[in-house]
Design an enzyme around this catalytic site. Structure first.
Site, mmCIF file in Angstrom:
data_model
loop_
_atom_site.group_PDB
_atom_site.id
_atom_site.type_symbol
_atom_site.label_atom_id
_atom_site.label_comp_id
_atom_site.label_asym_id
_atom_site.label_seq_id
_atom_site.Cartn_x
_atom_site.Cartn_y
_atom_site.Cartn_z
ATOM 1 N N GLU A 191 -2.010 -1.985 2.858
ATOM 2 C CA GLU A 191 -1.062 -1.330 3.759
ATOM 3 C C GLU A 191 -1.817 -0.465 4.766
ATOM 4 O OE1 GLU A 191 2.737 1.757 3.428
ATOM 5 O OE2 GLU A 191 1.298 1.606 1.786
ATOM 6 N N HIS A 192 -2.687 0.405 4.263
ATOM 7 C CA HIS A 192 -3.514 1.270 5.105
ATOM 8 C C HIS A 192 -4.984 0.953 4.854
ATOM 9 C CE1 HIS A 192 0.109 3.766 4.008
ATOM 10 N NE2 HIS A 192 0.165 3.859 5.325
ATOM 11 N N HIS B 61 23.776 -38.025 18.775
ATOM 12 C CA HIS B 61 22.758 -37.278 19.502
ATOM 13 C C HIS B 61 22.188 -38.150 20.632
ATOM 14 C CE1 HIS B 61 22.798 -34.486 16.135
ATOM 15 N NE2 HIS B 61 21.908 -33.712 16.742
ATOM 16 N N GLN C 152 -2.486 9.028 -0.535
ATOM 17 C CA GLN C 152 -1.530 7.995 -0.941
ATOM 18 C C GLN C 152 -1.193 8.094 -2.419
ATOM 19 O OE1 GLN C 152 0.067 6.017 1.484
ATOM 20 N NE2 GLN C 152 -1.005 7.733 2.442
ATOM 21 N N ASP D 286 0.595 8.639 9.404
ATOM 22 C CA ASP D 286 1.878 8.868 8.741
ATOM 23 C C ASP D 286 2.815 9.715 9.582
ATOM 24 O OD1 ASP D 286 1.685 7.380 6.471
ATOM 25 O OD2 ASP D 286 1.064 9.007 5.161
ATOM 26 N N HIS E 88 1.951 10.039 -3.572
ATOM 27 C CA HIS E 88 3.311 9.547 -3.352
ATOM 28 C C HIS E 88 4.031 9.306 -4.666
ATOM 29 C CE1 HIS E 88 3.966 9.160 0.915
ATOM 30 N NE2 HIS E 88 2.768 8.635 1.082
#
Length: 441
Positions: free
Chosen positions: A333-334, A426, A265, A367, A268
């Site tokens: 996230e992971h 109503h 990661q 991934d 990235h």
């Protein structure tokens, strides 16, 4: 090239641990005023001048030599040609990954349902796919064919009528692997445009680009800012922050494996976050040594170094129970549960985008080809968000059918509540259908 790491070491027993962790996790993805104004100007131009503005921005920002909007449109035959231009191994890998992604997401499909009450009243839910979805794909050298599969296939499984892909081709650079992925995933139309202008075109439509109902897919700060501004006009998937991985390890996994998982990661971008949590201090030392040993062997060593030094951490905890508590606090996230019996700890995991179970399950498999979606909530939003899925491309409509008796019975309840809110129309609308009262009431 010299690279070195000084990854942060934190201890959950320290009195200031919570403050240090908050600082480590902090991430501001808010655009500055200059970016914000530039994006607003681009959106305004595309709304007002359509194809002409789209062509002008593509020429200016991407350096594409295009004479008309037709030069920016790729037909289905061009996608099929891309399949012949990639290697056999690449095609086989794409097709295998696509099959696994499709099979997984088919299990997410929701069907319409109804039930009938004793008095004949029918209640239910009608599930309908979106008419058209827009898929943004980064272009040039930083291209991700896996993202094409992860975004387009759930849309197709959901039954979306048309999937429109936009992908920039800076200086005319076309990524055949991305186009091949689009072909395999069933993308219907491709426009070689990108940036805020592509988002605006999808949101509002131009003479050539059809207006979509939802825009999904990752992009740079201009793309993310544009998605923020067009939300409401169209749906969006999420505003994603930098990639994250949190590894919880009992100290028994090969430290080289863990170091490389963290790198997966960190490579990235410089803002990506890689964190290891373990109760074994000696194991944290061994992983730190593996990081220093393996870093010089990486092609993206400089990016990894900045990521690890800037936002990474090795966190020592009291025991595995506290490790899980820290994981839930981070809501990554992971999340890798690199432990002997991950199934035993799974019930205690409350917040994570994707959970990778056991020592052999690297995040990288998720991934590309495991099957579940790799579009995941970041920056702690796993506390309230889910991975991209088929449900993101479906909408639900409530179904209500009242029998004469059912309308009469419900009318009493509705009347009381409506008059309590001083909404007389109503109340009377419901009262007209009460069997014991006249129509003139």
């Amino acid at each position: 090239m010299t690279v070195s790491t000084a990854i942060a070491r934190l201890n959950a027993a320290d009195p200031d641990f919570a403050r240090h962790l908050d600082h480590l996790l902090s991430w501001e993805s808010v655009s500055d005023d200059a970016v914000n104004q530039r994006v607003l100007d681009i959106i305004k131009a595309v709304r007002e001048r359509g194809d002409a503005a789209l062509l002008e921005f593509t020429q200016r920002f991407d350096g594409v030599d295009a004479n008309s909007i037709d030069d920016l449109i790729l037909g289905r035959e061009r996608l099929e040609l891309a399949l012949t231009r990639i290697t056999d191994a690449q095609r086989e890998a794409l097709e295998k990954a696509a099959t696994r992604v499709r099979l997984y997401h088919e299990r997410q499909k929701q069907d319409s349902w109804q039930y009938t009450e004793a008095d004949g009243t029918v209640l239910g839910q009608k599930v309908t796919p979106l008419d058209r979805a827009g898929l943004y794909v980064p272009g040039g050298k930083a291209s991700y064919p896996s993202s094409v599969l992860m975004n387009a296939i759930p849309a197709k499984v959901a039954g979306v009528g048309e999937v429109v892909m936009v992908v920039p081709t800076p200086r005319g650079e076309v990524n055949e692997l991305v186009l091949a992925a689009a072909c395999i995933a069933g993308v219907d139309r491709v426009f070689t445009v990108g940036g805020a202008q592509a988002v605006a075109a999808l949101a509002y439509g131009t003479e050539s680009v059809p207006q979509v109902d939802k825009i999904v897919g990752p992009g740079n700060i201009y793309v993310a800012t544009a998605k923020r501004h067009v939300f409401g006009q169209v749906g969006i998937d999420m505003i994603a922050g930098p990639s994250e991985i949190l590894v919880v390890c009992d100290g028994q996994t090969d430290p080289d494996w863990i170091a490389m998982d963290l790198f997966s990661q960190a490579e990235h971008d410089e803002d990506a976050q890689a964190i290891l949590v373990s109760p074994d201090a000696a194991f944290l030392d061994r992983v730190a040594a593996s990081i220093d040993k393996l870093l010089p062997t990486m092609e993206r060593a400089e990016i990894i170094e900045k990521s690890v030094n800037g936002r990474g951490a090795l966190i020592q905890v009291r025991d595995m129970q506290q490790a899980i508590e820290v994981a839930n606090r981070i809501a990554p996230e992971h999340l890798e549960l690199s432990v002997a019996d991950p199934q035993a700890w799974l019930p205690q995991i409350r917040h994570a985008g994707a959970i990778f179970m056991g020592r052999h399950t690297s995040e990288a498999l998720g991934d590309y080809c495991a099957g579940p979606n790799h579009v995941l909530p970041t920056s702690g939003t796993a506390r309230f968000s889910s991975p991209l899925g088929v449900y993101d491309f479906q909408k639900r409509s409530s179904i209500i059918f009242c029998s004469e008796q059912g309308a009469s019975e419900l009318g009493h309840t509705a009347s009381v509540l409506a008059r309590g809110e001083s909404l007389t129309a109503h109340a009377r609308s419901a009262e007209y259908r009460i069997l014991t009262q006249g129509k003139g009431n």
